[in-house]
Design a protein around this motif. Structure first.
Motif, short mmCIF file in Angstrom:
data_model
loop_
_atom_site.label_atom_id
_atom_site.label_comp_id
_atom_site.label_asym_id
_atom_site.label_seq_id
_atom_site.Cartn_x
_atom_site.Cartn_y
_atom_site.Cartn_z
N TYR B 154 0.81 -1.23 0.00
CA TYR B 154 0.00 0.00 0.00
C TYR B 154 0.83 1.26 0.00
O TYR B 154 0.39 2.30 -0.46
CB TYR B 154 -0.92 0.02 1.24
N THR B 155 2.04 1.16 0.56
CA THR B 155 2.82 2.40 0.76
C THR B 155 4.16 2.33 0.06
O THR B 155 4.64 1.25 -0.30
CB THR B 155 3.08 2.63 2.25
N THR B 156 4.74 3.47 -0.13
CA THR B 156 6.10 3.56 -0.65
C THR B 156 6.90 4.42 0.31
O THR B 156 6.39 4.89 1.31
CB THR B 156 6.13 4.19 -2.05
N GLN B 157 8.17 4.63 -0.02
CA GLN B 157 9.02 5.47 0.83
C GLN B 157 8.90 6.94 0.48
O GLN B 157 9.64 7.77 1.02
CB GLN B 157 10.47 5.01 0.71
N TRP B 158 8.02 7.26 -0.47
CA TRP B 158 7.82 8.67 -0.79
C TRP B 158 6.98 9.32 0.29
O TRP B 158 5.82 8.96 0.48
CB TRP B 158 7.11 8.82 -2.14
N LYS B 159 7.60 10.24 1.03
CA LYS B 159 6.90 10.97 2.09
C LYS B 159 6.99 12.47 1.75
O LYS B 159 7.80 12.86 0.91
CB LYS B 159 7.56 10.72 3.45
N TYR B 293 2.47 9.09 -2.61
CA TYR B 293 1.43 8.72 -3.57
C TYR B 293 0.08 8.62 -2.86
O TYR B 293 0.00 8.15 -1.73
CB TYR B 293 1.74 7.37 -4.22
N GLY B 294 -0.97 9.07 -3.53
CA GLY B 294 -2.28 9.06 -2.90
C GLY B 294 -2.98 7.73 -2.95
O GLY B 294 -4.08 7.58 -2.43
N GLU B 295 -2.38 6.75 -3.58
CA GLU B 295 -3.02 5.43 -3.71
C GLU B 295 -1.92 4.38 -3.83
O GLU B 295 -0.77 4.72 -4.10
CB GLU B 295 -3.89 5.40 -4.97
N PRO B 296 -2.24 3.11 -3.63
CA PRO B 296 -1.23 2.07 -3.82
C PRO B 296 -0.75 2.07 -5.26
O PRO B 296 -1.55 2.21 -6.18
CB PRO B 296 -1.98 0.76 -3.50
N ILE B 297 0.56 1.97 -5.43
CA ILE B 297 1.10 1.95 -6.80
C ILE B 297 1.00 0.54 -7.37
O ILE B 297 0.77 -0.43 -6.65
CB ILE B 297 2.56 2.45 -6.83
N GLY B 298 1.16 0.42 -8.69
CA GLY B 298 1.29 -0.89 -9.33
C GLY B 298 -0.02 -1.60 -9.60
O GLY B 298 -1.11 -1.00 -9.49
N PRO B 299 0.06 -2.86 -9.95
CA PRO B 299 -1.12 -3.62 -10.35
C PRO B 299 -2.10 -3.80 -9.20
O PRO B 299 -1.73 -3.65 -8.03
CB PRO B 299 -0.56 -4.98 -10.78
N GLY B 300 -3.31 -4.16 -9.55
CA GLY B 300 -4.33 -4.36 -8.54
C GLY B 300 -4.15 -5.66 -7.79
O GLY B 300 -3.48 -6.58 -8.24
#
Lengths: 587, 306
Positions: B154-159, B293-300
């Motif tokens: 769900y998350t990345t390191q982009w803060k 990012y405002g949403e999980p990245i990548g495929p569903g």
């Protein structure tokens, strides 16, 4: 007559008996412990109907053996670790590059291990041939109706074998951790991730966390060299055991009926031929491994998750799945609080449906045609237009998907846009099977209406008549080309077994019989076996084996190159022993 | 055990025993030569191997070796061995008697199991069911490793405030790219994180925003736009930037995204736009993330939400 032939029979019989006794003793030692003589005799007598297309399954079987042999060798040098190192090996262009130990060890196998590249490429070629042979073998089974009762189980097992072969091919392809295989692993991560309910959990388990994870390579190695091969071996054993139990199906003709098997016994001719094919396949794969480069991973470089370029395709047997991913519209199923992602439909759902239908096909067809009878005779594809049309349509479907797997290459090749190719293929995916199916159906109907179609026309020869004209007359076929007169030879001149007192057949291939000229053949002994079956009804089977075994024995005793020409007559086979070796069967 | 039948008349034995070769002598020669060639190749193979190997010659010599043995064997079997045709009657696999006997035997045992001691059978079934249930506990251990709410899927390191750096961990200055340029960037300190990879493109010299979303203009300082590089279709890196048409292309499955329209999908199987990373410029002219990012990245995936 050549002098040696007039040796007394007793001498030769005694010499033969010495070899026989040793063999019988060895055989008896085994039989007393395991009781295998009966089963062994059954195996030697097992009859294979002959048709070239029956070799496809053999190719699959033999390439599996080659896969194991080469695979064991390759395993000794492979390191199943994603741990990153700096390469200092023999391949200069990649020196100093960061890469996983898996990739580095594959490079070392290719460049630093003697014969390593040959064996690695043989392994890859064998895998490609293994899956290809399974696919074509399956087509043969489908189009000839060999899957019908009682062989439905084996069809389903075969489909399981195909699935496992595809899986193991993909696993093996992905192990070296090069750029192309890493891309494939990323795509499969997304595919597994898309499984409803368990996807994220399953993919974390398999990859050891978020992509790329740290355990996918060791996990794949265990699956590739241990779990899946054992499953394949188990299913393969069941597959072959069921075939042996049910006997092969056969094509109509040459006296073949639903209740018999017509063909060649396992021993010796079939064993020699089939064993020969194994070695020939091994040879072809070795040649390919030596001179036909396959999967040159050093050109692609190590996998780097931020790098991938166009023209990356999986091996062809997975290509149809990648094509399905490419041709799929951008739909995604949104449920309250949950999501079934796009990749699930083309990569798992559609193949799942297809393979389920394929696996259930024998039962579906039996239900649709209300045909629940036993079938040992095969169909000609044209005689079953509906089935053939469905099969052709299905193959077209797979072919379009396979083309979809390389739409970027096609677009470059045709100098057009990728979008145009994709849309063409999307439409073809539905339309092409709907065209190919009915066309196939009509072609089958047409062929059925022409009885002579598919038979070789009898050749004509032009003869000049007495009055100077020319006339075409049907040529006289060589005896070998006449199906109803297989290998004819005059009875009186046939080589026949020496009648051993007590009527015991000689063991063939055991012990070492002395080399020497063949014994004289008298008219009395030539007739004797012919009368034996009717005289003693219970042993007629033994008598026929006698005949075969004695022929082999006689030929062996004549020697491989040591046979002398008799009377200068280069007769054909059995006829050569008689005073007049040039029988009708002679070349 | 099935026996060979007597379908073949005795006078056809000669047919069975006949060899197929028109010229047996020549056939023998072919077989012998074939084995001889294979024998010779062994020596060549051994010599090549001791000379440090040579893949092409090794492959060809193996071909001669195996092919020679194989061709010899097959030719021997094809031309010089009796082949039949032999006829064997098929064994009938089933018999009423055996089926009845099987059924009787099974029934005999079944009475002993289900009859007087049926309570034992019920207990047996029950304990097996419980055993199955307890075996699910280790499965729970496996899921401990799995993704949890707020987990890495769900998350990345982009803060907010994360410094934008390139592959070599160098900060990206506002002057780094020309218009039409593109660069793969990461949050500072996470250049190895595959999910954080972000494609930075410079589409213009002024802020750009998708049609109808002027509020997003502040996300693109000096025309810099940043989108997650992980394709929303199958996770490949969306690495190809067509500056002329302002399109991003994924090389794996040809999904195409419109840079000027918030990376909306214009072609291909990708179901969602690439998530956009809000950018800002710090006081020194370096790019930073305005937020994650405002949403999980990548495929569903299943638990991603609808």
């Amino acid at each position: 007559m050549i002098g040696g032939r007039n040796r007394p029979i007793g001498m030769r019989a005694r010499a033969a008996a010495v070899g026989k006794t040793a063999a019988i003793k060895q055989g008896r030692d085994i039989d007393e412990r395991l009781g295998l003589a009966g089963a062994g005799r059954w195996l030697l007598n097992y009859i294979f109907p002959d048709h070239w297309s029956f070799m496809l399954g053999e190719i699959a079987l033999y390439s599996f053996i080659i896969l194991i042999l080469t695979g064991v060798y390759v395993t000794f040098f492979f390191v199943d670790s994603a741990h990153e190192i700096v390469y200092h090996g023999a391949y200069l262009p990649l020196r100093g590059v960061h890469m996983s130990e898996a990739y580095a060890s594959t490079l070392d196998l290719s460049f630093s291990v003697r014969a390593g590249l040959v064996i690695r490429q043989m392994h890859h070629w064998a895998a490609v041939i293994f899956i290809g042979a399974i696919g074509i073998h399956m087509c043969r089974i489908f189009f000839t109706g060999a899957f019908r009762k009682p062989r439905e189980i084996n069809w389903t097992i075969g489909l399981g074998l195909l699935t496992l072969a595809l899986l193991n091919g993909f696993l093996g392809y992905s192990l070296p951790d090069d750029l192309v295989s890493g891309t494939g692993l990323r795509i499969f991560y997304s595919v597994f991730e898309s499984i409803p309910l368990i996807g994220p959990w399953f993919v974390y388990l398999l990859y050891g966390g978020n992509f790329p994870g740290n355990s996918i390579i060791p996990h794949m190695l265990v699956l590739h060299v241990f779990v899946v091969p054992i499953l394949i071996a188990v299913l393969l054993t069941a597959h072959l055991a069921i075939i042996m139990r049910q006997h092969h199906s056969q094509f109509p003709g040459k006296g073949a009926t639903e209740t018999n098997v017509v063909g060649t016994p396992m021993w010796p001719a079939y064993a020699a031929k089939s064993g020969g094919y194994f070695f020939m396949l091994f040879g072809v794969i070795a040649a390919l491994g030596g001179v036909a480069q396959i999967n040159p991973i050093w050109l692609f470089g190590p996998y780097d998750p931020i790098r991938v370029s166009s023209f990356t395709q999986p091996d062809w047997y997975i290509g149809w799945m990648d094509g399905a991913l490419r041709l799929m519209p951008n739909w995604e199923l949104h449920l309250p609080g949950h999501m079934v992602a796009n990749a699930f439909w083309p990569a798992l759902f559609m193949p799942g449906i297809l393979f389920t239908v394929l696996g259930a096909w024998p039962f579906l067809e039996a239900r649709l045609t209300r045909d629940y009878a036993h079938h040992n005779l095969l169909d000609r594809p044209r005689d079953r237009p509906v089935r053939t049309a469905i099969g052709a349509g299905l193959l077209t479907f797979f072919l379009v998907m396979l083309l979809g797997g390389s739409e970027d290459v096609i677009a470059v090749f045709l100098d057009t846009s990728v979008q145009a190719v994709v849309w063409t293929l999307r439409i073809s995916l539905i339309a092409a099977p709907l065209v190919v199916g009915p066309v196939t159906y009509l072609l089958c109907k047409e062929l059925s209406a022409v009885p002579s179609a598919g038979f070789r026309p009898r050749p004509n020869v032009i003869v000049r008549t007495a009055d100077g004209g020319y006339e075409a007359v049907p040529a006289e076929l060589h005896p070998l080309e006449q199906p109803e007169e297989l290998h004819p030879a005059p009875v009186g001149e046939a080589t026949v077994p020496e009648i051993v007192p007590g009527g015991q057949p000689e063991l063939v291939g055991a012990g070492r019989a002395p080399r020497g000229p063949a014994p004289p053949v008298s008219a009395a002994t030539a007739v004797a076996p012919s009368t034996a079956p009717s005289a003693i009804p219970g042993v007629r089977t033994v008598s026929r084996e006698d005949a075969v075994e004695a022929e082999v024995e006689a030929r062996r005793q004549r020697g491989f190159f040591g046979r002398r020409r008799s009377n200068g007559a280069g007769g054909n086979g059995p006829g050569r022993n008689g005073p007049d070796g040039d029988g009708p069967g002679g070349g | 055990m099935s026996d060979l039948s007597d379908v073949n008349e005795p006078e056809t034995w000669a047919e069975h025993m006949a060899i197929a070769a028109r010229h047996p002598r020549r056939a023998e020669l072919v077989v012998g030569l074939s084995f001889l060639l294979a024998t010779l190749s062994v020596f060549v193979l051994g010599w090549i191997y001791t000379q440090n190997g040579q893949p092409q010659i090794e492959g060809m010599m193996l071909f001669v070796l195996f092919g020679g043995i194989g061709f010899g064997m097959a030719a021997w079997g094809k031309w010089l061995m009796p082949k039949g045709p032999f006829v064997e009657e098929r064994e009938v696999l089933t018999s009423e008697t055996n089926q009845e006997r099987f059924s009787e035997t099974f029934q005999r045992g079944r009475v002993a199991v289900e009859g007087r001691r049926s309570f034992l059978l019920k207990m047996f079934i029950g304990v097996n069911g419980l055993m199955g249930a307890i075996l699910l506990f280790p499965l729970r251990s496996l899921t401990d490793k799995g993704p949890k709410a707020g987990g890495p899927l769900y998350t990345t390191q982009w803060k907010a405030g994360a410094l934008v750096v390139d592959e070599e961990n160098r900060p990206v200055h506002i002057s780094t790219l020309d218009v039409g340029g593109s660069l793969t960037v990461f949050p500072h300190g996470y250049t190895d994180a595959t999910d954080d990879q972000t494609l930075l493109v410079r589409a213009a010299t002024t802020p750009v925003a998708p049609p109808g979303r002027p509020d997003l203009e502040k996300w693109s300082p000096a025309g810099y736009l940043a989108f997650s590089k992980v394709c929303t279709h199958a996770g490949c890196p969306v690495g190809q930037y067509e500056a002329q048409f302002q399109k991003l292309l994924c090389p794996c499955h040809e999904s195409t995204f419109d840079v000027l329209d918030g990376a909306a999908v214009v072609f291909g199987p990708a179901p969602r736009p690439l998530p956009q990373l809000p950018l800002m410029m710090d006081d020194n002219g370096y790019l930073r993330a305005r937020a994650g990012y405002g949403e999980p990245i990548g495929p569903g995936f299943w638990s991603r939400g609808g």
